[in-house]
Design an enzyme around this catalytic site. Sequence first.
Site, PDB file in Angstrom:
ATOM      1  N   HIS A 255      53.359  -3.210 -27.990  1.00 52.90           N
ATOM      2  CA  HIS A 255      53.492  -2.020 -28.834  1.00 52.90           C
ATOM      3  C   HIS A 255      54.356  -0.974 -28.128  1.00 52.90           C
ATOM      4  CE1 HIS A 255      49.570  -3.507 -30.619  1.00 52.90           C
ATOM      5  NE2 HIS A 255      50.404  -3.476 -31.636  1.00 52.90           N
ATOM      6  N   GLY A 256      55.183  -0.307 -28.882  1.00 50.10           N
ATOM      7  CA  GLY A 256      56.006   0.761 -28.313  1.00 50.10           C
ATOM      8  C   GLY A 256      57.293   0.225 -27.710  1.00 50.10           C
TER       9      GLY A 256
ATOM     10  N   ASN B  89      55.164  -6.049 -38.035  1.00 53.66           N
ATOM     11  CA  ASN B  89      54.663  -4.663 -37.957  1.00 53.66           C
ATOM     12  C   ASN B  89      55.649  -3.746 -37.238  1.00 53.66           C
ATOM     13  OD1 ASN B  89      52.371  -5.867 -38.925  1.00 53.66           O
ATOM     14  ND2 ASN B  89      50.995  -4.976 -37.418  1.00 53.66           N
ATOM     15  N   ILE B  90      55.953  -2.629 -37.869  1.00 54.70           N
ATOM     16  CA  ILE B  90      56.937  -1.712 -37.284  1.00 54.70           C
ATOM     17  C   ILE B  90      56.399  -0.274 -37.319  1.00 54.70           C
ATOM     18  CG2 ILE B  90      59.302  -0.828 -37.476  1.00 54.70           C
ATOM     19  CD1 ILE B  90      59.316  -3.646 -39.399  1.00 54.70           C
TER      20      ILE B  90
ATOM     21  N   SER C  47      58.967  -3.226 -32.818  1.00 59.03           N
ATOM     22  CA  SER C  47      59.989  -2.219 -32.497  1.00 59.03           C
ATOM     23  C   SER C  47      60.628  -2.569 -31.166  1.00 59.03           C
ATOM     24  CB  SER C  47      59.346  -0.831 -32.377  1.00 59.03           C
ATOM     25  OG  SER C  47      58.922  -0.385 -33.631  1.00 59.03           O
TER      26      SER C  47
ATOM     27  N   HIS D 278      53.007  -8.299 -34.186  1.00 66.13           N
ATOM     28  CA  HIS D 278      52.845  -6.871 -33.873  1.00 66.13           C
ATOM     29  C   HIS D 278      53.913  -6.467 -32.865  1.00 66.13           C
ATOM     30  CE1 HIS D 278      48.823  -5.622 -35.523  1.00 66.13           C
ATOM     31  NE2 HIS D 278      48.888  -6.889 -35.866  1.00 66.13           N
TER      32      HIS D 278
ATOM     33  N   ASP E  18      45.240  -0.732 -39.913  1.00 66.98           N
ATOM     34  CA  ASP E  18      45.890  -1.374 -38.769  1.00 66.98           C
ATOM     35  C   ASP E  18      45.122  -1.068 -37.480  1.00 66.98           C
ATOM     36  OD1 ASP E  18      47.951  -2.722 -37.411  1.00 66.98           O
ATOM     37  OD2 ASP E  18      49.094  -0.866 -37.096  1.00 66.98           O
TER      38      ASP E  18
ATOM     39  N   THR F 167      57.034   2.300 -34.008  1.00 68.41           N
ATOM     40  CA  THR F 167      57.825   3.150 -33.110  1.00 68.41           C
ATOM     41  C   THR F 167      59.272   3.326 -33.587  1.00 68.41           C
ATOM     42  OG1 THR F 167      56.449   2.320 -31.339  1.00 68.41           O
ATOM     43  CG2 THR F 167      58.448   3.454 -30.674  1.00 68.41           C
TER      44      THR F 167
HETATM   45  P1  13P Z   1      55.578  -0.952 -32.651  1.00 74.49           P
HETATM   46  O1  13P Z   1      55.192   0.475 -32.484  1.00 74.49           O
HETATM   47  O2  13P Z   1      56.005  -1.588 -31.379  1.00 74.49           O
HETATM   48  O3  13P Z   1      56.546  -1.147 -33.760  1.00 74.49           O
HETATM   49  O4  13P Z   1      54.249  -1.750 -33.068  1.00 74.49           O
HETATM   50  C1  13P Z   1      53.722  -1.566 -34.343  1.00 74.49           C
HETATM   51  C2  13P Z   1      52.522  -2.398 -34.574  1.00 74.49           C
HETATM   52  O5  13P Z   1      52.403  -3.503 -34.120  1.00 74.49           O
HETATM   53  C3  13P Z   1      51.482  -1.820 -35.431  1.00 74.49           C
HETATM   54  O6  13P Z   1      50.376  -2.631 -35.529  1.00 74.49           O
END
Ligand code: 13P
Length: 285
Positions: free
Chosen positions: A181-182, A231-232, A212, A209, A83, A234
């Site tokens: 992300h995050g 994609n998860i 979360s 992506h 990833d 956080t």
């Molecule tokens: P999150 O941490 O926001 O869930 O994002 C995860 C991600 O996109 C990993 O590629």
Amino acid sequence: MKKILSTREMLKKAQKEGYAVPAFNIHNLETLQVVVETANELKSPVILAGTPSTTEYAGGDYLVSMAKVASEKYDIPIAIHLDHFEDVEKIKGYVREGFNSTMIDASHEAYEDNIRIVSEVVEYAHKFDATVEAELGRLGGQEDDLVVDEKDAMYTNPDQARDFVEKTGIDSLAVAIGTAHGLYKGKAKLDFDRLKEIRAKVDVPLVLHGASDVPDELVKKAIELGICKVNIATDLKIPFSDAVKRYFNDNPNANDPRKYMTPGKEAMKEIVKHKILLCGSNGKA
Ligand code: 13P
């Protein structure tokens, strides 16, 4: 020996049947165990994702071996995926080691350079029957050591997406439609019109992506509109570490990892379950 799978067939099936395969970021034996055990209970296909610092922390060879054990043990499709990798030579090494799915993230490069770098990875990975995901546009937030300031985030252009997929030959496309992300500073807002347009112009599976901290109904709608991989990271890390912190608060003299890891695993399991149901991948194994 049963093989760990690439994400190719898994994501094509999801695309055809209108659900998404969850990609959970794992970091070690415990987090990997929670993901595969829960996916097996719900009969869901699953993607185990490792960022560059995860492969460094846990060791790519250990991760591949653990994924192999899981594939042997459970009768569900399991893929292991790199990833947000940016280093082409590192990707090649891990693909040789057995990672059969990879993201090459050259989204920060100029468009033509993104195409050139991604194409090199596609050419290499396909020789090993490994699949390649790339990102067009740019997500804000922090993933691993990669920090993208909000002002540098960029949405995916649908026409460019079509051109990008044609020129690179990628197997799936990560789109930037408003997720980050995050955790979010305000509320997550997704550009669904843009997603519809991308879906109409691009035929490969689309990846979300930064899922979360995004309200469930928005993730659900994104899946209805064509997202096939979610994609998860956080949302798993927080309950795991909170539960471990609580355990140490209640048991300040504890020192047995088998004891203090267990509440973390249990807390994470609930979220993994929830996300699988949200993706609609339960029963699709
Ligand atoms: P999150 O941490 O926001 O869930 O994002 C995860 C991600 O996109 C990993 O590629």
